[in-house]
Write a protein that holds these residues in place. Structure first.
Motif, PDB file in Angstrom:
ATOM      1  N   THR A  78       0.656  -0.999  -0.227  1.00 17.27           N
ATOM      2  CA  THR A  78       0.126   0.075  -0.127  1.00 17.27           C
ATOM      3  C   THR A  78       0.962   1.195   0.135  1.00 17.27           C
ATOM      4  N   ARG A 104      -2.310  -1.179  -3.697  1.00 17.33           N
ATOM      5  CA  ARG A 104      -3.011  -0.059  -3.687  1.00 17.33           C
ATOM      6  C   ARG A 104      -2.262   1.399  -3.983  1.00 17.33           C
ATOM      7  N   ILE A 106      -2.211   5.362  -3.740  1.00 14.41           N
ATOM      8  CA  ILE A 106      -2.826   6.862  -3.237  1.00 14.41           C
ATOM      9  C   ILE A 106      -1.805   7.872  -3.312  1.00 14.41           C
ATOM     10  N   TRP A 126      -5.600  -1.274  -6.742  1.00 12.56           N
ATOM     11  CA  TRP A 126      -6.790  -0.312  -6.471  1.00 12.56           C
ATOM     12  C   TRP A 126      -6.199   0.889  -6.398  1.00 12.56           C
ATOM     13  N   THR A 128      -6.866   4.653  -5.740  1.00 13.69           N
ATOM     14  CA  THR A 128      -7.933   5.019  -4.770  1.00 13.69           C
ATOM     15  C   THR A 128      -8.329   6.700  -5.024  1.00 13.69           C
ATOM     16  N   SER A 129      -9.549   6.809  -4.944  1.00 14.49           N
ATOM     17  CA  SER A 129     -10.147   8.211  -4.687  1.00 14.49           C
ATOM     18  C   SER A 129      -9.699   8.977  -3.330  1.00 14.49           C
ATOM     19  N   TYR A 139      -6.751  10.651   2.725  1.00 22.15           N
ATOM     20  CA  TYR A 139      -6.698  10.136   1.270  1.00 22.15           C
ATOM     21  C   TYR A 139      -6.257  11.416   0.201  1.00 22.15           C
ATOM     22  N   ALA A 164     -11.120   3.273  -6.028  1.00 26.55           N
ATOM     23  CA  ALA A 164     -11.301   2.593  -5.071  1.00 26.55           C
ATOM     24  C   ALA A 164     -11.744   3.529  -3.888  1.00 26.55           C
ATOM     25  N   GLY A 165     -12.585   3.219  -3.161  1.00 26.89           N
ATOM     26  CA  GLY A 165     -13.257   3.991  -1.912  1.00 26.89           C
ATOM     27  C   GLY A 165     -13.906   5.353  -2.334  1.00 26.89           C
ATOM     28  N   ARG A 171     -14.107  10.485   0.346  1.00 28.05           N
ATOM     29  CA  ARG A 171     -13.529  10.381  -0.940  1.00 28.05           C
ATOM     30  C   ARG A 171     -14.459  10.990  -2.070  1.00 28.05           C
TER      31      ARG A 171
END
Length: 304
Positions: A78, A104, A106, A126, A128-129, A139, A164-165, A171
């Motif tokens: 991640t 992930r 981010i 993923w 991610t938003s 995030y 994702a998310g 988010r």
């Protein structure tokens, strides 16, 4: 920047903690996350590291995670906080363990190339938003990231989750300006190719999938002719359509996951067809840990 190097360690087995804070490794933390660590994490074996969703939690900038093996781990590598990290040449092999996943994404300006992700339950990538004006422990929106020359096979989750998310934990910003190029994407039984809605300025080119359901610009359906090799990995046959099919200019991707040179016309996915010796392969317990600890069958028998 502290320029730490973490290599040739055997991490695991780590049982589930049951709450946040059970990661096996964390590089930085939220309130340092916009500073450079410039750490190198390479050639480690993460073996049944099930502490929580984040096996490695990267919380600083300009780190490199390469040539590691994640074996039967209930979690994901991640990029949690920070920017400009590289994730390259990692073997993620899960055998459909509950809670297993890939990577992930981010934050900004990350590069993810030459990774092999096999048999995961929660999906391959993923993306991610993010939160508008995110606090350091929130995030951040994924922006200007490159996901190229990776192989995702037998995934029961989506090969790529594009937002994702979204609409959870405040988010509301979908990822934007993401390049997805020259990946092999082969979902397994019950899996899907894509999930979610892409944000602005996504760039798609040269991706190949085994599924006939590809209906997206930059993703082509084909019989990829993937077979299990002696090392247990799904590799394309010599006459696979991935051969010499890469598109775009990715001059910085000079080798494949095995450490073999890319041809002038590169193959799609993490594996380049080559007769050169392999420099890297999935690690076992015999490859890592202190030199005095011999786990070979002969040593165990002699000890008895």
């Amino acid at each position: 920047p502290n320029h730490d190097r973490i290599d040739h360690n055997h991490f695991g087995h780590r049982p589930p903690l049951g709450k946040n804070g059970g990661e096996t490794m964390r590089v930085g933390y939220s309130f340092q996350s916009m500073k450079d660590s410039s750490s190198l994490v390479e050639q480690n074996l993460f073996d049944r590291c099930d502490g929580e969703l984040e096996i490695i939690s990267s919380k600083s900038c300009n780190n490199v995670y390469r040539n590691n093996t994640f074996l039967d781990c209930a979690g994901m590598l991640t990029l949690r906080h920070g920017n400009g990290c590289t994730v390259e040449g990692n073997f993620i092999i899960a055998h459909h363990k509950k809670g297993s996943g890939g990577i992930r994404v981010i934050g900004e300006d990350h590069t993810l190339v030459n990774n092999y992700i096999d048999g995961v339950e929660k999906g391959g990538f993923w993306i991610t938003s993010g939160i508008p004006n995110s606090p350091l422990n929130g995030y951040f929106q994924a922006r200007r990231c490159v996901i190229a020359f990776n192989t995702v096979v037998d995934s029961r989750g989506p090969c790529l989750e594009l937002d994702a998310g979204m609409n959870t934990s405040n988010r509301s910003l979908r990822p934007r300006d993401i390049t997805i190029a020259n990946n092999v994407l082969s979902p397994g039984e019950g899996g899907s190719l894509l999930k979610g809605t892409e944000g602005e300025d996504f760039k798609w080119l040269g991706n190949l999938t085994q599924t006939s359901a590809a209906k997206h610009t930059g993703i082509k359906s084909a019989d990829l002719k993937l077979d299990r090799g002696k090392d247990g990995l799904l590799r394309p046959a010599t006459d696979s359509p991935v051969r010499a099919a890469a598109q775009g200019d990715f001059a910085n991707v000079k080798t494949d996951i095995d450490g073999q040179d890319r041809a002038p016309r590169a193959d799609v996915g993490c594996d380049q067809d080559s007769d050169a010796p392999m420099k890297y392969r999935p690690l076992t317990s015999a490859d890592v840990g202190p030199s005095w600890l011999d786990r070979s069958a002969t040593a165990v028998k002699d000890a008895k």
